[in-house]
Scaffold this active site. Structure first.
Site, mmCIF file in Angstrom:
data_model
loop_
_atom_site.group_PDB
_atom_site.id
_atom_site.type_symbol
_atom_site.label_atom_id
_atom_site.label_comp_id
_atom_site.label_asym_id
_atom_site.label_seq_id
_atom_site.Cartn_x
_atom_site.Cartn_y
_atom_site.Cartn_z
ATOM 1 N N GLU A 68 -41.425 -19.989 -8.850
ATOM 2 C CA GLU A 68 -42.625 -20.106 -9.667
ATOM 3 C C GLU A 68 -43.734 -20.868 -8.949
ATOM 4 O O GLU A 68 -44.904 -20.502 -9.052
ATOM 5 C CB GLU A 68 -42.290 -20.780 -11.001
ATOM 6 C CG GLU A 68 -41.599 -19.884 -12.003
ATOM 7 C CD GLU A 68 -40.132 -19.623 -11.677
ATOM 8 O OE1 GLU A 68 -39.532 -18.720 -12.289
ATOM 9 O OE2 GLU A 68 -39.593 -20.334 -10.801
ATOM 10 N N HIS A 137 -33.845 -22.258 -22.681
ATOM 11 C CA HIS A 137 -34.755 -21.116 -22.819
ATOM 12 C C HIS A 137 -35.404 -21.069 -24.195
ATOM 13 O O HIS A 137 -35.813 -19.999 -24.636
ATOM 14 C CB HIS A 137 -33.997 -19.814 -22.542
ATOM 15 C CG HIS A 137 -33.463 -19.719 -21.153
ATOM 16 N ND1 HIS A 137 -34.261 -19.447 -20.060
ATOM 17 C CD2 HIS A 137 -32.204 -19.888 -20.667
ATOM 18 C CE1 HIS A 137 -33.521 -19.437 -18.969
ATOM 19 N NE2 HIS A 137 -32.281 -19.706 -19.312
#
Length: 341
Positions: A68, A137
């Site tokens: 990322e 998550h």
């Protein structure tokens, strides 16, 4: 794409609306490209970019490696060079790996360069819980990002906003973060044919009311609307404000609603401590203290890592029943928190 009996509307989903927005942006401006993990051949982890690789090719729909920090940094560089990148981060927890790029580069370069280096990047990511994806998550960290000067933070809660927030976001010279709640992707509804670009500077009154203001955003908006329906059946008229933009907050719309209803409930899937709900509550106290007839109520997620088990997850998240109870406390039909009754 299904159509309704009304030619001015068509049936679609939140996911398809996002895809249509991406398709429009890619078709309208050759500088726009989409980049992220699995956005190409796989069609996106949540299916939002499905089919776009075949339509626009690998130069415009770029699969990125599992880093990322690297691909958000590449997007920032592309924005500085005149492109209009849309960077997808699969889920908000992974955005922490790119926080250095977002906070220390994208958000600060315009200021540090004396206005010479705008960073017109759009970063999309999925947020929120409710799908049994366990703690790592299921974060709702948009309130963290709303703390950062130099960026705009959006939370589309409706199909129309999912479809029409992207164009003005790409036109913004500053970095824009768009938080898409994972629980909304399958939501379906009618999209008006004449719906246009969203005014990113203003919240929206989704339902008028006179007795209490319910303030929500993103995945919490449907719960606030359901709570308003339940309150209405009991004789309490609830106004529902959809924040839409989390930074900068539209104080005028929020405050104007509370000035009319004199009571407020803030619904926020983030944790209560240091939350966006806390900021809104503080602003209402600062700016509308004498308009309030009751303390501002907050309905937030429990201060725990999000559980995996379905019933525990539901217990940890804001739910309609909790919103209704909070609203009833503000109008005096239930005892305040901590009181017997």
């Amino acid at each position: 794409m299904a159509t309704t009996g009304d030619p001015a509307e068509r049936k679609t989903t939140y996911r398809e609306a996002l895809r249509d927005a991406l398709r429009e942006a890619l078709g309208a401006d050759e500088r726009v490209f989409l980049m992220g993990e699995d956005v190409g051949r796989y069609g996106g982890c949540f299916g939002v970019s499905l089919g776009l690789l075949e339509e626009f090719g690998p130069e415009r729909i770029r699969d990125a490696p599992l880093s990322e920090s690297a691909f958000v940094g590449a997007g920032i560089g592309a924005a500085l060079a005149g492109m209009r990148p849309i960077v997808e981060i699969m889920t908000v927890n992974f955005s922490l790996l790119a926080l250095d790029q977002i906070l220390n580069n994208a958000a600060t370069l315009l200021h540090m360069s004396g206005g010479q280096l705008p960073v017109p990047i759009v970063i999309r990511m999925t947020t929120g819980a409710g799908r049994q994806l366990a703690a790592q998550h299921s974060h709702s960290l948009e309130g963290w990002y709303a703390h950062i000067p130099g960026i705009r933070v959006l939370a589309p809660a409706t199909i129309a906003d999912a479809r029409h927030m992207l164009a003005p976001a790409l036109a913004d010279p500053d970095p824009v973060l768009i938080f898409e709640h994972g629980g909304l992707y399958n939501a379906s509804g009618d999209l008006a044919a004449d719906a246009g670009p969203v005014d990113l500077d203003h919240a929206a009154i989704r339902r008028p009311g006179t007795d209490v203001t319910l303030i929500a955003y993103g995945g919490s908006l449907p719960k606030a609307m359901a709570a308003a329906d339940e309150l209405g059946s009991g004789g309490i008229s609830a106004e529902v404000v959809d924040l839409r933009t989390l930074r900068p907050l539209d104080d005028a719309t929020i405050g104007g609603s509370v000035a009319r209803t004199h009571r407020a409930v803030v619904v926020d899937e983030g944790w209560r401590s240091g939350s966006l709900a806390a900021e809104i509550s503080a602003r209402l106290t600062e700016q509308h203290f004498y308009d309030l007839d009751a303390p501002v109520e907050r309905v937030c997620s429990a201060e725990v890592p999000m559980p995996y088990a379905r019933r525990l997850e539901e217990a940890a998240l804001p739910q309609v029943a909790g919103i209704v109870a909070a609203a009833r406390r503000t109008v005096g039909t239930l005892p305040a928190v901590g009181e017997a009754g």
